[in-house]
Design a protein around this motif. Structure first.
Motif, PDB file in Angstrom:
ATOM      1  N   ALA A 170     -18.286  19.455 -48.717  1.00  0.00           N
ATOM      2  CA  ALA A 170     -17.737  18.814 -49.913  1.00  0.00           C
ATOM      3  C   ALA A 170     -18.842  18.270 -50.801  1.00  0.00           C
ATOM      4  O   ALA A 170     -18.574  17.814 -51.901  1.00  0.00           O
ATOM      5  CB  ALA A 170     -16.786  17.686 -49.520  1.00  0.00           C
ATOM      6  N   ASP A 171     -20.086  18.321 -50.326  1.00  0.00           N
ATOM      7  CA  ASP A 171     -21.195  17.793 -51.118  1.00  0.00           C
ATOM      8  C   ASP A 171     -22.385  18.735 -51.037  1.00  0.00           C
ATOM      9  O   ASP A 171     -22.497  19.549 -50.128  1.00  0.00           O
ATOM     10  CB  ASP A 171     -21.583  16.397 -50.651  1.00  0.00           C
ATOM     11  CG  ASP A 171     -22.116  16.387 -49.227  1.00  0.00           C
ATOM     12  OD1 ASP A 171     -21.734  17.289 -48.452  1.00  0.00           O
ATOM     13  OD2 ASP A 171     -22.905  15.500 -48.892  1.00  0.00           O
ATOM     14  N   SER A 172     -23.270  18.644 -51.986  1.00  0.00           N
ATOM     15  CA  SER A 172     -24.441  19.520 -52.016  1.00  0.00           C
ATOM     16  C   SER A 172     -25.493  19.122 -50.983  1.00  0.00           C
ATOM     17  O   SER A 172     -26.428  19.875 -50.732  1.00  0.00           O
ATOM     18  CB  SER A 172     -25.056  19.537 -53.416  1.00  0.00           C
ATOM     19  OG  SER A 172     -25.446  18.236 -53.788  1.00  0.00           O
ATOM     20  N   TYR A 173     -25.339  17.940 -50.365  1.00  0.00           N
ATOM     21  CA  TYR A 173     -26.282  17.482 -49.345  1.00  0.00           C
ATOM     22  C   TYR A 173     -25.862  17.930 -47.941  1.00  0.00           C
ATOM     23  O   TYR A 173     -26.515  17.625 -46.968  1.00  0.00           O
ATOM     24  CB  TYR A 173     -26.399  15.954 -49.373  1.00  0.00           C
ATOM     25  CG  TYR A 173     -26.799  15.432 -50.723  1.00  0.00           C
ATOM     26  CD1 TYR A 173     -28.094  15.611 -51.209  1.00  0.00           C
ATOM     27  CD2 TYR A 173     -25.878  14.781 -51.518  1.00  0.00           C
ATOM     28  CE1 TYR A 173     -28.453  15.139 -52.456  1.00  0.00           C
ATOM     29  CE2 TYR A 173     -26.236  14.303 -52.772  1.00  0.00           C
ATOM     30  CZ  TYR A 173     -27.520  14.482 -53.232  1.00  0.00           C
ATOM     31  OH  TYR A 173     -27.867  14.028 -54.464  1.00  0.00           O
ATOM     32  N   PHE A 197      -7.830  20.828 -45.241  1.00  0.00           N
ATOM     33  CA  PHE A 197      -8.437  20.328 -46.467  1.00  0.00           C
ATOM     34  C   PHE A 197      -8.558  21.493 -47.443  1.00  0.00           C
ATOM     35  O   PHE A 197      -9.261  22.460 -47.177  1.00  0.00           O
ATOM     36  CB  PHE A 197      -9.820  19.727 -46.208  1.00  0.00           C
ATOM     37  CG  PHE A 197      -9.803  18.498 -45.359  1.00  0.00           C
ATOM     38  CD1 PHE A 197      -9.126  17.376 -45.781  1.00  0.00           C
ATOM     39  CD2 PHE A 197     -10.453  18.470 -44.141  1.00  0.00           C
ATOM     40  CE1 PHE A 197      -9.107  16.225 -45.011  1.00  0.00           C
ATOM     41  CE2 PHE A 197     -10.444  17.335 -43.362  1.00  0.00           C
ATOM     42  CZ  PHE A 197      -9.768  16.209 -43.785  1.00  0.00           C
ATOM     43  N   ALA A 198      -7.884  21.407 -48.565  1.00  0.00           N
ATOM     44  CA  ALA A 198      -7.895  22.484 -49.545  1.00  0.00           C
ATOM     45  C   ALA A 198      -9.151  22.448 -50.408  1.00  0.00           C
ATOM     46  O   ALA A 198      -9.582  23.468 -50.925  1.00  0.00           O
ATOM     47  CB  ALA A 198      -6.657  22.399 -50.429  1.00  0.00           C
ATOM     48  N   GLY A 221     -19.070   8.052 -54.124  1.00  0.00           N
ATOM     49  CA  GLY A 221     -17.757   8.369 -53.575  1.00  0.00           C
ATOM     50  C   GLY A 221     -17.296   9.752 -53.972  1.00  0.00           C
ATOM     51  O   GLY A 221     -18.054  10.565 -54.478  1.00  0.00           O
ATOM     52  N   GLY A 222     -16.027  10.026 -53.728  1.00  0.00           N
ATOM     53  CA  GLY A 222     -15.464  11.327 -54.046  1.00  0.00           C
ATOM     54  C   GLY A 222     -14.056  11.441 -53.503  1.00  0.00           C
ATOM     55  O   GLY A 222     -13.436  10.445 -53.130  1.00  0.00           O
ATOM     56  N   ASN A 223     -13.560  12.640 -53.437  1.00  0.00           N
ATOM     57  CA  ASN A 223     -12.204  12.900 -52.945  1.00  0.00           C
ATOM     58  C   ASN A 223     -12.189  14.170 -52.121  1.00  0.00           C
ATOM     59  O   ASN A 223     -12.893  15.130 -52.437  1.00  0.00           O
ATOM     60  CB  ASN A 223     -11.219  13.089 -54.105  1.00  0.00           C
ATOM     61  CG  ASN A 223     -10.926  11.803 -54.820  1.00  0.00           C
ATOM     62  OD1 ASN A 223     -10.578  10.815 -54.198  1.00  0.00           O
ATOM     63  ND2 ASN A 223     -11.071  11.805 -56.130  1.00  0.00           N
ATOM     64  N   ILE A 224     -11.373  14.172 -51.092  1.00  0.00           N
ATOM     65  CA  ILE A 224     -11.091  15.383 -50.322  1.00  0.00           C
ATOM     66  C   ILE A 224      -9.578  15.560 -50.386  1.00  0.00           C
ATOM     67  O   ILE A 224      -8.825  14.630 -50.125  1.00  0.00           O
ATOM     68  CB  ILE A 224     -11.595  15.277 -48.879  1.00  0.00           C
ATOM     69  CG1 ILE A 224     -13.122  15.188 -48.880  1.00  0.00           C
ATOM     70  CG2 ILE A 224     -11.138  16.473 -48.071  1.00  0.00           C
ATOM     71  CD1 ILE A 224     -13.746  15.064 -47.520  1.00  0.00           C
ATOM     72  N   PHE A 225      -9.137  16.762 -50.740  1.00  0.00           N
ATOM     73  CA  PHE A 225      -7.727  17.020 -50.977  1.00  0.00           C
ATOM     74  C   PHE A 225      -7.100  17.776 -49.818  1.00  0.00           C
ATOM     75  O   PHE A 225      -7.611  18.814 -49.400  1.00  0.00           O
ATOM     76  CB  PHE A 225      -7.535  17.836 -52.256  1.00  0.00           C
ATOM     77  CG  PHE A 225      -8.249  17.255 -53.436  1.00  0.00           C
ATOM     78  CD1 PHE A 225      -7.770  16.116 -54.050  1.00  0.00           C
ATOM     79  CD2 PHE A 225      -9.404  17.836 -53.905  1.00  0.00           C
ATOM     80  CE1 PHE A 225      -8.431  15.576 -55.127  1.00  0.00           C
ATOM     81  CE2 PHE A 225     -10.081  17.302 -54.995  1.00  0.00           C
ATOM     82  CZ  PHE A 225      -9.593  16.161 -55.606  1.00  0.00           C
ATOM     83  N   TYR A 226      -6.000  17.254 -49.306  1.00  0.00           N
ATOM     84  CA  TYR A 226      -5.237  17.961 -48.289  1.00  0.00           C
ATOM     85  C   TYR A 226      -4.472  19.110 -48.931  1.00  0.00           C
ATOM     86  O   TYR A 226      -4.036  19.012 -50.077  1.00  0.00           O
ATOM     87  CB  TYR A 226      -4.211  17.029 -47.624  1.00  0.00           C
ATOM     88  CG  TYR A 226      -4.809  16.080 -46.625  1.00  0.00           C
ATOM     89  CD1 TYR A 226      -5.152  16.515 -45.352  1.00  0.00           C
ATOM     90  CD2 TYR A 226      -5.019  14.751 -46.951  1.00  0.00           C
ATOM     91  CE1 TYR A 226      -5.705  15.644 -44.429  1.00  0.00           C
ATOM     92  CE2 TYR A 226      -5.573  13.870 -46.033  1.00  0.00           C
ATOM     93  CZ  TYR A 226      -5.911  14.325 -44.768  1.00  0.00           C
ATOM     94  OH  TYR A 226      -6.453  13.465 -43.875  1.00  0.00           O
TER      95      TYR A 226
END
Length: 100
Positions: free
Chosen positions: A27-30, A71-72, A81-86
Motif C-alpha cells: 500500500a506504500d512505496s516503502y 483488501f481491494a 497516514g492513509g487508507n486501506i479499502f476492504y
C-alpha cells in the motif's frame, strides 16, 4: 479467467463465472504495509429474447460469491497516514437492456 456457457435446453439462456486473482502488493512505496493476495469468484445468468421488434437482455450478476474478505486497494503516506479499502461482500445486480 472467465467462462460463459449457452445452455442448449433453453434458447437465449446462458450462465457464466469469472475468477479474479490479485497477488500480494504494498500500500506504500516503502514496502512497509503489505496487502495479501486474494481470489474472488463472480457468477452471472443472462437471458436474451426478442419482443416488439427489439432484442432484450436481462442479466443477474453476483460478485464475490464466496464472500471472500480482502483488501481491494489502498494507499499510505509515511508519517501522514492513509487508507486501506476492504472489498465488497457478496452483492448482486440486475440489469435489463433493450436494443432497437
Amino acid at each position: 479467467v472467465g467462462v460463459d456457457y449457452d445452455l442448449p435446453i433453453i434458447e437465449g439462456l446462458s450462465v457464466g463465472s469469472r475468477l479474479y486473482y490479485v497477488g500480494d502488493r504494498y500500500a506504500d512505496s516503502y514496502e512497509g504495509i503489505e496487502m495479501d493476495a486474494y481470489f474472488r469468484l463472480d457468477a452471472s445468468v443472462k437471458y436474451k429474447w426478442t419482443m416488439l421488434d427489439a432484442q432484450w437482455t436481462a442479466r443477474v450478476n453476483v460478485e464475490n460469491v464466496l464472500d471472500e474478505k480482502y483488501f481491494a486497494g489502498g494507499y499510505y503516506f509515511g508519517g501522514f497516514g492513509g487508507n486501506i479499502f476492504y472489498g465488497a461482500p457478496v452483492n448482486a445486480r440486475f440489469s435489463l437492456a433493450v436494443d432497437f
